[in-house]
Design a protein around this motif. Sequence first.
Motif, PDB file in Angstrom:
ATOM      1  N   ILE A  14      12.731  -4.999  -0.994  1.00 13.66           N
ATOM      2  CA  ILE A  14      11.980  -5.407   0.201  1.00 13.66           C
ATOM      3  C   ILE A  14      10.511  -5.011   0.051  1.00 13.66           C
ATOM      4  CG2 ILE A  14      11.660  -4.959   2.658  1.00 13.66           C
ATOM      5  CD1 ILE A  14      14.678  -4.757   2.918  1.00 13.66           C
ATOM      6  N   HIS A  15      10.295  -3.810  -0.443  1.00 12.13           N
ATOM      7  CA  HIS A  15       8.924  -3.319  -0.613  1.00 12.13           C
ATOM      8  C   HIS A  15       8.164  -4.164  -1.624  1.00 12.13           C
ATOM      9  CE1 HIS A  15       5.802  -0.496  -2.130  1.00 12.13           C
ATOM     10  NE2 HIS A  15       5.679  -0.248  -0.839  1.00 12.13           N
ATOM     11  N   GLN A  16       8.820  -4.542  -2.725  1.00 14.03           N
ATOM     12  CA  GLN A  16       8.153  -5.360  -3.737  1.00 14.03           C
ATOM     13  C   GLN A  16       7.825  -6.755  -3.202  1.00 14.03           C
ATOM     14  OE1 GLN A  16      10.969  -5.154  -6.968  1.00 14.03           O
ATOM     15  NE2 GLN A  16       9.832  -3.517  -7.990  1.00 14.03           N
ATOM     16  N   ILE A  17       8.754  -7.311  -2.427  1.00 14.55           N
ATOM     17  CA  ILE A  17       8.518  -8.657  -1.885  1.00 14.55           C
ATOM     18  C   ILE A  17       7.383  -8.644  -0.862  1.00 14.55           C
ATOM     19  CG2 ILE A  17       9.540 -10.502  -0.509  1.00 14.55           C
ATOM     20  CD1 ILE A  17      12.240  -9.772  -1.790  1.00 14.55           C
ATOM     21  N   CYS A  18       7.413  -7.683   0.046  1.00 11.93           N
ATOM     22  CA  CYS A  18       6.406  -7.637   1.116  1.00 11.93           C
ATOM     23  C   CYS A  18       5.032  -7.249   0.599  1.00 11.93           C
ATOM     24  CB  CYS A  18       6.851  -6.656   2.199  1.00 11.93           C
ATOM     25  SG  CYS A  18       8.342  -7.171   3.076  1.00 11.93           S
ATOM     26  N   SER A  19       4.971  -6.471  -0.467  1.00 12.97           N
ATOM     27  CA  SER A  19       3.673  -6.053  -1.009  1.00 12.97           C
ATOM     28  C   SER A  19       2.863  -7.253  -1.465  1.00 12.97           C
ATOM     29  CB  SER A  19       3.872  -5.075  -2.169  1.00 12.97           C
ATOM     30  OG  SER A  19       4.511  -3.898  -1.722  1.00 12.97           O
ATOM     31  N   GLY A  20       3.512  -8.215  -2.087  1.00 16.28           N
ATOM     32  CA  GLY A  20       2.812  -9.408  -2.557  1.00 16.28           C
ATOM     33  C   GLY A  20       2.340 -10.309  -1.441  1.00 16.28           C
ATOM     34  N   GLN A  21       2.899 -10.150  -0.236  1.00 17.93           N
ATOM     35  CA  GLN A  21       2.468 -10.954   0.903  1.00 17.93           C
ATOM     36  C   GLN A  21       1.257 -10.348   1.613  1.00 17.93           C
ATOM     37  OE1 GLN A  21       6.102 -11.111   3.195  1.00 17.93           O
ATOM     38  NE2 GLN A  21       6.652 -13.109   2.338  1.00 17.93           N
ATOM     39  N   VAL A  22       1.089  -9.052   1.522  1.00 15.55           N
ATOM     40  CA  VAL A  22      -0.030  -8.387   2.195  1.00 15.55           C
ATOM     41  C   VAL A  22      -1.287  -8.466   1.343  1.00 15.55           C
ATOM     42  CG1 VAL A  22      -0.872  -6.189   3.118  1.00 15.55           C
ATOM     43  CG2 VAL A  22       1.537  -6.851   3.435  1.00 15.55           C
ATOM     44  N   ILE A  23      -1.184  -8.152   0.057  1.00 16.52           N
ATOM     45  CA  ILE A  23      -2.327  -8.187  -0.868  1.00 16.52           C
ATOM     46  C   ILE A  23      -2.196  -9.457  -1.701  1.00 16.52           C
ATOM     47  CG2 ILE A  23      -3.587  -6.979  -2.665  1.00 16.52           C
ATOM     48  CD1 ILE A  23      -3.504  -5.519   0.026  1.00 16.52           C
ATOM     49  N   LEU A  24      -3.030 -10.432  -1.399  1.00 14.71           N
ATOM     50  CA  LEU A  24      -2.928 -11.729  -2.064  1.00 14.71           C
ATOM     51  C   LEU A  24      -3.858 -11.857  -3.263  1.00 14.71           C
ATOM     52  CD1 LEU A  24      -2.856 -13.983   1.133  1.00 14.71           C
ATOM     53  CD2 LEU A  24      -0.914 -13.085  -0.151  1.00 14.71           C
ATOM     54  N   ASN A  25      -4.981 -11.165  -3.249  1.00 15.60           N
ATOM     55  CA  ASN A  25      -5.968 -11.317  -4.321  1.00 15.60           C
ATOM     56  C   ASN A  25      -6.843 -10.072  -4.380  1.00 15.60           C
ATOM     57  OD1 ASN A  25      -7.634 -11.668  -2.031  1.00 15.60           O
ATOM     58  ND2 ASN A  25      -7.410 -13.896  -2.153  1.00 15.60           N
ATOM     59  N   LEU A  26      -7.826 -10.105  -5.262  1.00 22.33           N
ATOM     60  CA  LEU A  26      -8.729  -8.978  -5.423  1.00 22.33           C
ATOM     61  C   LEU A  26      -9.518  -8.711  -4.146  1.00 22.33           C
ATOM     62  CD1 LEU A  26     -10.189  -6.874  -7.230  1.00 22.33           C
ATOM     63  CD2 LEU A  26     -11.749  -8.726  -7.908  1.00 22.33           C
TER      64      LEU A  26
ATOM     65  N   GLU B  37      -1.397  11.310  -6.863  1.00 21.56           N
ATOM     66  CA  GLU B  37      -0.857  10.119  -7.521  1.00 21.56           C
ATOM     67  C   GLU B  37       0.421   9.705  -6.800  1.00 21.56           C
ATOM     68  OE1 GLU B  37      -0.311  10.635 -11.675  1.00 21.56           O
ATOM     69  OE2 GLU B  37      -2.405  11.162 -12.085  1.00 21.56           O
ATOM     70  N   TYR B  38       0.592   8.380  -6.666  1.00 16.45           N
ATOM     71  CA  TYR B  38       1.753   7.824  -5.958  1.00 16.45           C
ATOM     72  C   TYR B  38       2.486   6.866  -6.888  1.00 16.45           C
ATOM     73  CZ  TYR B  38      -0.328   9.644  -1.653  1.00 16.45           C
ATOM     74  OH  TYR B  38      -0.851  10.465  -0.679  1.00 16.45           O
ATOM     75  N   ASP B  39       3.816   6.760  -6.682  1.00 11.19           N
ATOM     76  CA  ASP B  39       4.602   5.809  -7.462  1.00 11.19           C
ATOM     77  C   ASP B  39       4.576   4.448  -6.771  1.00 11.19           C
ATOM     78  OD1 ASP B  39       6.271   6.021  -5.290  1.00 11.19           O
ATOM     79  OD2 ASP B  39       7.838   7.149  -6.332  1.00 11.19           O
ATOM     80  N   HIS B  40       5.312   3.484  -7.342  1.00  7.77           N
ATOM     81  CA  HIS B  40       5.264   2.111  -6.830  1.00  7.77           C
ATOM     82  C   HIS B  40       5.939   1.965  -5.472  1.00  7.77           C
ATOM     83  CE1 HIS B  40       3.287   0.598 -10.319  1.00  7.77           C
ATOM     84  NE2 HIS B  40       4.306   0.822 -11.147  1.00  7.77           N
ATOM     85  N   SER B  41       6.704   2.911  -5.061  1.00  5.94           N
ATOM     86  CA  SER B  41       7.334   2.851  -3.746  1.00  5.94           C
ATOM     87  C   SER B  41       6.502   3.548  -2.673  1.00  5.94           C
ATOM     88  CB  SER B  41       8.730   3.480  -3.796  1.00  5.94           C
ATOM     89  OG  SER B  41       8.648   4.850  -4.150  1.00  5.94           O
TER      90      SER B  41
ATOM     91  N   GLU C 210       0.129  -0.869   6.274  1.00  6.54           N
ATOM     92  CA  GLU C 210       0.741  -1.624   5.174  1.00  6.54           C
ATOM     93  C   GLU C 210      -0.103  -1.615   3.901  1.00  6.54           C
ATOM     94  OE1 GLU C 210       3.156  -5.153   7.569  1.00  6.54           O
ATOM     95  OE2 GLU C 210       1.093  -5.497   6.901  1.00  6.54           O
ATOM     96  N   ALA C 211      -1.391  -1.379   4.014  1.00  2.00           N
ATOM     97  CA  ALA C 211      -2.307  -1.612   2.897  1.00  2.00           C
ATOM     98  C   ALA C 211      -2.002  -0.716   1.704  1.00  2.00           C
ATOM     99  CB  ALA C 211      -3.751  -1.422   3.368  1.00  2.00           C
ATOM    100  N   LEU C 212      -2.071   0.608   1.888  1.00  2.00           N
ATOM    101  CA  LEU C 212      -1.870   1.519   0.762  1.00  2.00           C
ATOM    102  C   LEU C 212      -0.458   1.398   0.192  1.00  2.00           C
ATOM    103  CD1 LEU C 212      -3.743   4.753   1.903  1.00  2.00           C
ATOM    104  CD2 LEU C 212      -4.386   3.156   0.086  1.00  2.00           C
ATOM    105  N   SER C 213       0.534   1.220   1.056  1.00  4.53           N
ATOM    106  CA  SER C 213       1.903   1.054   0.571  1.00  4.53           C
ATOM    107  C   SER C 213       2.033  -0.199  -0.292  1.00  4.53           C
ATOM    108  CB  SER C 213       2.861   0.986   1.754  1.00  4.53           C
ATOM    109  OG  SER C 213       4.179   0.766   1.313  1.00  4.53           O
ATOM    110  N   SER C 214       1.398  -1.306   0.132  1.00  2.00           N
ATOM    111  CA  SER C 214       1.455  -2.550  -0.647  1.00  2.00           C
ATOM    112  C   SER C 214       0.709  -2.403  -1.973  1.00  2.00           C
ATOM    113  CB  SER C 214       0.871  -3.697   0.166  1.00  2.00           C
ATOM    114  OG  SER C 214       1.613  -3.904   1.349  1.00  2.00           O
ATOM    115  N   LEU C 215      -0.418  -1.721  -1.960  1.00  2.00           N
ATOM    116  CA  LEU C 215      -1.162  -1.505  -3.200  1.00  2.00           C
ATOM    117  C   LEU C 215      -0.364  -0.666  -4.191  1.00  2.00           C
ATOM    118  CD1 LEU C 215      -4.754  -0.878  -1.771  1.00  2.00           C
ATOM    119  CD2 LEU C 215      -4.003  -2.843  -3.133  1.00  2.00           C
ATOM    120  N   CYS C 216       0.394   0.310  -3.699  1.00  2.00           N
ATOM    121  CA  CYS C 216       1.246   1.104  -4.591  1.00  2.00           C
ATOM    122  C   CYS C 216       2.306   0.236  -5.254  1.00  2.00           C
ATOM    123  CB  CYS C 216       1.920   2.233  -3.806  1.00  2.00           C
ATOM    124  SG  CYS C 216       0.792   3.546  -3.309  1.00  2.00           S
ATOM    125  N   GLY C 217       2.780  -0.791  -4.542  1.00  2.00           N
ATOM    126  CA  GLY C 217       3.784  -1.675  -5.124  1.00  2.00           C
ATOM    127  C   GLY C 217       3.226  -2.656  -6.128  1.00  2.00           C
ATOM    128  N   LEU C 218       1.891  -2.796  -6.208  1.00  2.00           N
ATOM    129  CA  LEU C 218       1.280  -3.783  -7.098  1.00  2.00           C
ATOM    130  C   LEU C 218       0.529  -3.178  -8.276  1.00  2.00           C
ATOM    131  CD1 LEU C 218      -0.186  -6.183  -4.359  1.00  2.00           C
ATOM    132  CD2 LEU C 218       1.923  -6.493  -5.671  1.00  2.00           C
TER     133      LEU C 218
END
Length: 818
Positions: free
Chosen positions: A10-22, A123-127, A96-104
Motif C-alpha cells: 500500500i505504501h509503495q502504491i500510494c507513494s507514487g501517487q503523491v510524488i509524481l515528478n521532480l 536515515e530512514y528506510d523505504h517504509s 504524506e510527503a516525507l513518507s512518500s519520498l522514503c518510498g521512492l
Amino acid sequence: MIKQISRKHIHQICSGQVILNLAAAVKELVENSIDAGANQIDVRLKEYGADLVEVIDNGTGIHPDDFEALALMHHTSKLKEFDDLIGVETFGFRGEALSSLCGLCNVTITTRHKSQSNGTKIEYDHSGKLKSKSACARQQGTTVTLQGLFSTLPVRHKEFVRNIKREFNKMVNLLQSYAIISVGLRLTCNNQREKNKRITVLSCQSNKSLKENIIDIYGPKQVSTLIPFVTHAPSESDCENMGIDPKLIDMSFFSITGLISRCDHSSGRTGSDRQFFFINKRPCDLVKASRIINETYHMYNRHQYPFFALDISLQKGTVDVNVTPDKRQILMQNEKVLLTVIKASLIRMYDPIASTYNVSRGITTAASVPTQSNDDELEIISDTSNKTECQTKVECIGSNNTMNISSEAPSTSCSQTATEDKDFQKILSNFKRKSTFSASNKSGPKQSTLASFGWRKISSGDPSLKQIKKVESQNIAGDIVKSTKSNDSVDDAGVIAEIPSTSYLSPVKKIKIESAPSYKVVETMESLSQETEEKENLEQYHDIDPIETEDKQEEDGPSLKTTNSTMLEFDMDKIRKIRNNKVNENAGNINLGSSFHATIAPENSAAAEDELRKEISKEMFQKMEIVGQFNLGFIIAKLNEDLFIIDQHASDEKFNYEYLQLNTNLKGQQLIQPKPLFLTPTEEDVLMDNISIFEKNGFSFSIDPDAQPTKRIKMTAVPYGRGCIFNEEDVQEMIMMLTDMPGVMCRPTTVSRMFATRSCRRSIMVGTALNNYQMKKILKHMGEIEHPWNCPHGRPTMRHLFNLNIATVTLKSDDSES
C-alpha cells in the motif's frame, strides 16, 4: 478471492501517487521549510536532480521527540481532526510527503532544533521507519537529502532520467512561483553537473515586495511592462454578459492584488509561460481565470499573452485546497463572481491604455506646392502660430487659385516650447527640391513630381470631368479633395483638384469642380445582379441574343440597361428531397464501402483532415494511381475505389517548406556591438544546452560562464533574411519551444514565415501543365513529409472526392428507374 493489500505494498502504491515528478518532490520540501519559519532556503541538485536533491533551510528545526514519527504516513503536527482543515494556514497538512519520498528514494535528514546544542543526522528506510541517527555539527535548521529519486520504480525512473532536463525546467518554474509570492524569503537554486562547477539557476533575495521579487527573477525589463491590478466592481451589463445575478456581487468576499502586463504591443509575451495565481499566498492553477484573462487581453493585444502574478485573498471556509495530492487545484465558492470581477477590472484598466497615444511633437506644418511660380520650388514651411489644437495644413498655390486643407484633432492638445519650434524650422527650411513643372510647355510638359504618383490636372472642358460627376455610386467622388473651411480659404475663382489617372502626360490646367449631383437609386443591386445572371444563362445555354432597350437618361444621370428575359420555375428543395429519398433507399441495402464522409467545404475542413490522417498513411501515396490533371491546377488520383483531388501548388509548397525547415542553415549578420540578453538562469541554461540549434537559425552568442546570472549571454549575430527583422523576441520564442522539447530542431515564427514565402515562390504554380511523371513525383513527396494535409498558409492540399462504389450504385439505380 478478495484479500487486503499488505501495508508495505500500500505504501509503495500510494507513494507514487503523491510524488509524481521532480517538481512535486522539491515543492514538498520547500513548503516544509516555509512552514518551519525559514527565511533562507537553498535548493541544490546534481545532474539536474537525477543523482541528488538537497534542500537546506534555517527554520526552527525538528525536535528529537519527532524523529520516530517524522516519516510515517499520515503523521503531522498541522491537524488533529477534520474540522481543523477549514482554518489551516500552512502549506502541508496531510503528513504524506516525507513518507512518500522514503518510498521512492533514499532519504537522509540533518537537523538541529532551536532548543538543541548540536545537530542530528537521521536515515530512514523505504517504509519511513527510523534506520539510524548520529550526532553532527549544524546550525539551526534542517537539510533534507534525496538520492536516486524514483529508483524504486524502474519504469518511472527510466522515463525520469530520459526527460531530466524537462523535469528540471518544470521544477525551476515551480520554484519561481514561491519566490515571487514569498516576501522576506531568500530562495536560491543551484545545479552541478559532473566535474563542473555549481551553476545558479534561481536567486531571489529577501525583498520586501512582490515587484522586487519579480525584478530578481526576470529582470527590470519585465517589470517595466507591468501595471498594478486594480479591482473594479462589475456593472449590470458585465454581470449579464457572464450570466450571473448582479445581487450576488459582494466585493468583500475577496481581494485581488498583484501585477499584470500592459495591453500595448510588445508589453506581452509570445507564450503563457509566466502566469501565476495565488490563493491566500498559495501557488495554484486556476484554469478558468487564466482563460478569462487571456481572452480579455487578446481583445487589446491579440498576438501576445500577458505576464501576471495575482494573489487572491479569500475568507476562510470559502476555499477547499484538499482536492489533489499536489494541492494545485482549488475549489472555491462563487467562482463565477470572481471571474466576472476579474474581467470587468481588466476592461476598466485596459480601455484608457488602448485609447491613449503619446504625442511626441506638437508642431503644426504646412506644405506649399507652387505649380507655375517663377522660382519653381517645392518647399516645406513651418507654421509657428500659437494654436491650441494640432493642425496639418496643405496649401496648393496657383496663379489665381488657392485650396487649404485643414485636419484637426478635436481633443488632442499640443504642447511645444519655443526652442523646439526654432529647431524644427531650421530642419524644415533646409528641405527643398526642384520641381519639373513648366508653364511655357503647353503641348507636352515634363512629368511632374505629383504626376509620378499617378495624379493629373484636368480642365473643365475635359471629357473625363463629366465622368467625375457620375461616379458617386462608385466611390470615386471620395478622391476629389474638398475644403474643410471653404469660407475662409477658398477663392471664388476656382479650386484646383486632382484625381487618379493612368496618363502621366496630360496638360496642366486649372478647373473649378462643382459638387456632383445626387441621383435616385433606379434598381437595387440584387435585381441588377439577378438580371445579369439571367442574361448570361440565356446566352450560354440557349444561344439567344438578349434584346436590350436603352432607357432615356437624364442629362447627367447614369445609363442603365435592362434585359428582357423569361423566368423559369425552379425549386431546389424538391430536387434535394428527391435525391435524398434515392440515397436513403439505396443506403439500407448496399454497402458503399467508403470510410470518407466529410464533404469538400470550408466548414468541414477539420473533419476532412481528421479522416485523411486516420485513413491515409505515408505508404499509400506510393500506391495511388494518377487519373489525370484537372483545370491545370489539381491532380486526380485513385486509391482502390476512392478518388482524391490534390492541389498541385499547395502540395509542392508544403514539401519545399518542410525541406527548408529541416535543411536550411541561415547565415548570421554580425552586430556592431553585442547585445546583452537579460535571460533568467533557466533560460540561459536552455540556450547553452541547445546552442547548435540557435546557430542553425543564424544566431550567435558570446557566453561568459563566470558572469553573474542573467548577464552571462550576449547576442553577437542575428539571422539575415530579405524583408525580415530578427531580435531578442525570436530568441525568447525559441527558448520556450526548446524548454518543452529540448534538442529538437525548431524555428522562430519569423523564420517560418520567411520559409513559407520562399517555398511558395519556388513551387509549381496553378496553370502549369504536368505530365504523369511530375504528378507522380508530387504524390511521392507527400508521402515523405510529416504533415501533408495543409500548405504553410493553411490551404488544404488534398480532399476526398467520392467512392466509385457510390457512383456505381447511383448509375444502377438510375438505369433501373429508366
